[in-house]
Scaffold this active site. Structure first.
Site, PDB file in Angstrom:
ATOM      1  N   LYS A 214       0.847  -1.347  -0.074  1.00 48.25           N
ATOM      2  CA  LYS A 214      -0.001  -0.056   0.157  1.00 48.25           C
ATOM      3  C   LYS A 214       0.716   1.283  -0.162  1.00 48.25           C
ATOM      4  O   LYS A 214       1.997   1.239   0.408  1.00 48.25           O
ATOM      5  CB  LYS A 214      -0.968  -0.010   1.173  1.00 48.25           C
ATOM      6  CG  LYS A 214      -2.271  -1.007   0.629  1.00 48.25           C
ATOM      7  CD  LYS A 214      -3.242  -1.212   1.852  1.00 48.25           C
ATOM      8  CE  LYS A 214      -4.336  -2.078   1.249  1.00 48.25           C
ATOM      9  NZ  LYS A 214      -5.310  -2.609   2.058  1.00 48.25           N
ATOM     10  N   ARG A 254      -3.204 -10.398   4.932  1.00 49.93           N
ATOM     11  CA  ARG A 254      -3.490 -10.418   3.598  1.00 49.93           C
ATOM     12  C   ARG A 254      -2.353  -9.817   2.776  1.00 49.93           C
ATOM     13  O   ARG A 254      -1.993  -8.699   2.716  1.00 49.93           O
ATOM     14  CB  ARG A 254      -4.595  -9.534   3.177  1.00 49.93           C
ATOM     15  CG  ARG A 254      -5.113  -9.499   1.737  1.00 49.93           C
ATOM     16  CD  ARG A 254      -6.288  -8.975   1.560  1.00 49.93           C
ATOM     17  NE  ARG A 254      -6.857  -8.745   0.240  1.00 49.93           N
ATOM     18  CZ  ARG A 254      -6.392  -7.973  -0.881  1.00 49.93           C
ATOM     19  NH1 ARG A 254      -5.523  -7.157  -0.379  1.00 49.93           N
ATOM     20  NH2 ARG A 254      -7.097  -8.125  -1.914  1.00 49.93           N
TER      21      ARG A 254
HETATM   22  N1  PMM Z   1      -7.124  -4.212   0.738  1.00 48.63           N
HETATM   23  C1  PMM Z   1      -7.393  -4.336  -0.595  1.00 48.63           C
HETATM   24  C2  PMM Z   1      -8.393  -5.386  -0.880  1.00 48.63           C
HETATM   25  N2  PMM Z   1      -9.057  -6.190  -0.185  1.00 48.63           N
HETATM   26  N3  PMM Z   1      -9.386  -6.947   2.034  1.00 48.63           N
HETATM   27  C3  PMM Z   1      -8.903  -6.942   3.384  1.00 48.63           C
HETATM   28  N4  PMM Z   1      -9.711  -7.843   4.099  1.00 48.63           N
HETATM   29  N5  PMM Z   1      -8.134  -6.032   3.728  1.00 48.63           N
HETATM   30  C4  PMM Z   1      -7.562  -5.010   2.870  1.00 48.63           C
HETATM   31  O1  PMM Z   1      -6.659  -4.261   3.468  1.00 48.63           O
HETATM   32  C5  PMM Z   1      -8.013  -5.163   1.648  1.00 48.63           C
HETATM   33  C6  PMM Z   1      -8.761  -6.068   1.026  1.00 48.63           C
HETATM   34  C7  PMM Z   1      -6.973  -3.434  -1.444  1.00 48.63           C
HETATM   35  O2  PMM Z   1      -5.585  -4.099  -1.946  1.00 48.63           O
HETATM   36  P1  PMM Z   1      -5.217  -4.737  -3.519  1.00 48.63           P
HETATM   37  O3  PMM Z   1      -6.003  -3.827  -4.437  1.00 48.63           O
HETATM   38  O4  PMM Z   1      -3.935  -4.221  -3.793  1.00 48.63           O
HETATM   39  O5  PMM Z   1      -5.447  -6.054  -3.317  1.00 48.63           O
END
Ligand code: PMM
Length: 278
Positions: A214, A254
């Site tokens: 991030k 994650r």
């Molecule tokens: N962040 C993203 C997508 N899904 N789910 C959870 N539980 N926690 C998060 O912080 C989260 C998520 C965004 O990240 P990406 O688009 O890089 O996958």
């Protein structure tokens, strides 16, 4: 007793053309299955399959489009690998179909706020529910990053959504909470929240954290040009932060690159085991 140095590893599989760090790579189910096998071999216990990008400014997809992207992938993984599948969705209809196709966890970053049908759907389904802290969709979340005390407000807003979920018939033992790093939080607020993650323990629920790749990590590596920080560098930053956060007794993390975080966790665990034998 659960070993706090060994949180569950949730590997990210974004089946989208436009996700920030892996968009466009896994739209083909065969390619997605290959990635899931690799994440599993590297130590992931959960594969988080998502069909909608939530990057700042992202345009929403229809539930039909989201389902067309993820259902073939969930079915392919269920048929081939024995690994827990999580579905990253804010849509109740998609959650229902994904669980029917084999998903065991619904990961709803909106914590039930995006789709008013979500809690009713979860109540009906046999799955865990990840309830994330969220204030609004990607097109407007940056303007919603207004807090007088980010950790206190995140805990209070999560508690409110948890209470609503429980009132809808979802038992507490099915709920995992997530502070929603990057969602309606600016760089300073993300660090403030990371620094006070222990305050989430007040909720008495397992905690999942998604710091992977991030912007606040990239900003720490290059404040002048965070967008230029490569994915491998962001993965090192993610692994280091995860190692430091293990003291918070996380249920799961994650991450996009499972290997680097899994290695970081192994080192912390080895040191802890050594200390315990002294
Ligand atoms: N962040 C993203 C997508 N899904 N789910 C959870 N539980 N926690 C998060 O912080 C989260 C998520 C965004 O990240 P990406 O688009 O890089 O996958």
């Amino acid at each position: 007793m659960t070993d706090w140095t060994r949180p569950l590893l949730m590997g990210v599989l974004n089946v989208t053309p436009d996700s920030f760090s892996d968009g466009g790579q896994f739209l083909d189910p065969a390619r997605a299955l290959e990635q899931a096998s690799m994440l599993s071999a590297q130590g992931a216990q959960i594969i988080d399959v998502g069909g909608e990008s939530t990057r700042p400014g992202a345009v929403r997809v229809t539930p039909a489009e989201e389902q067309a992207r993820i259902l073939p992938v969930i079915k392919a993984i269920t048929g081939e690998l024995s690994i827990t599948i999580s579905v990253d969705t804010m849509n109740a209809a998609t959650a229902r179909k994904a669980v029917k196709a084999g998903a065991k966890i619904v990961n709803d970053i909106s914590g039930g706020l995006s789709d008013p049908q979500m809690f009713a759907a979860i109540q009906d389904l046999d799955c865990k529910y990840v309830l994330g802290h969220w204030r609004g969709h990607a097109d407007k979340m940056e303007s919603m990053a207004q807090y007088s005390d980010v950790a206190r407000e995140v805990v209070a807003e999560l508690a409110e959504q948890v209470a609503m979920a429980v009132a809808s018939g979802i038992s507490r033992d099915r709920i995992v909470v997530d502070p929603g790093l990057g969602f309606a939080k600016d760089i300073y607020q993300n660090w403030d929240l990371v620094n006070r993650l222990d305050e989430l323990e007040q909720l008495g629920l397992p905690v999942l954290v998604g710091a992977s790749r991030k912007g606040f990590l990239a900003h720490a590596l290059s404040a002048q040009d965070p967008a230029s920080v490569s994915m491998p560098r962001r993965d090192v930053a993610t692994a280091v932060l995860t190692a430091l956060l293990l003291q918070r007794k996380l249920w799961g993390v994650r991450v996009h690159d499972v290997q680097s975080t899994s290695d970081a966790i192994a080192i912390v665990s080895s040191l802890k085991n050594f200390q315990e034998t002294k």
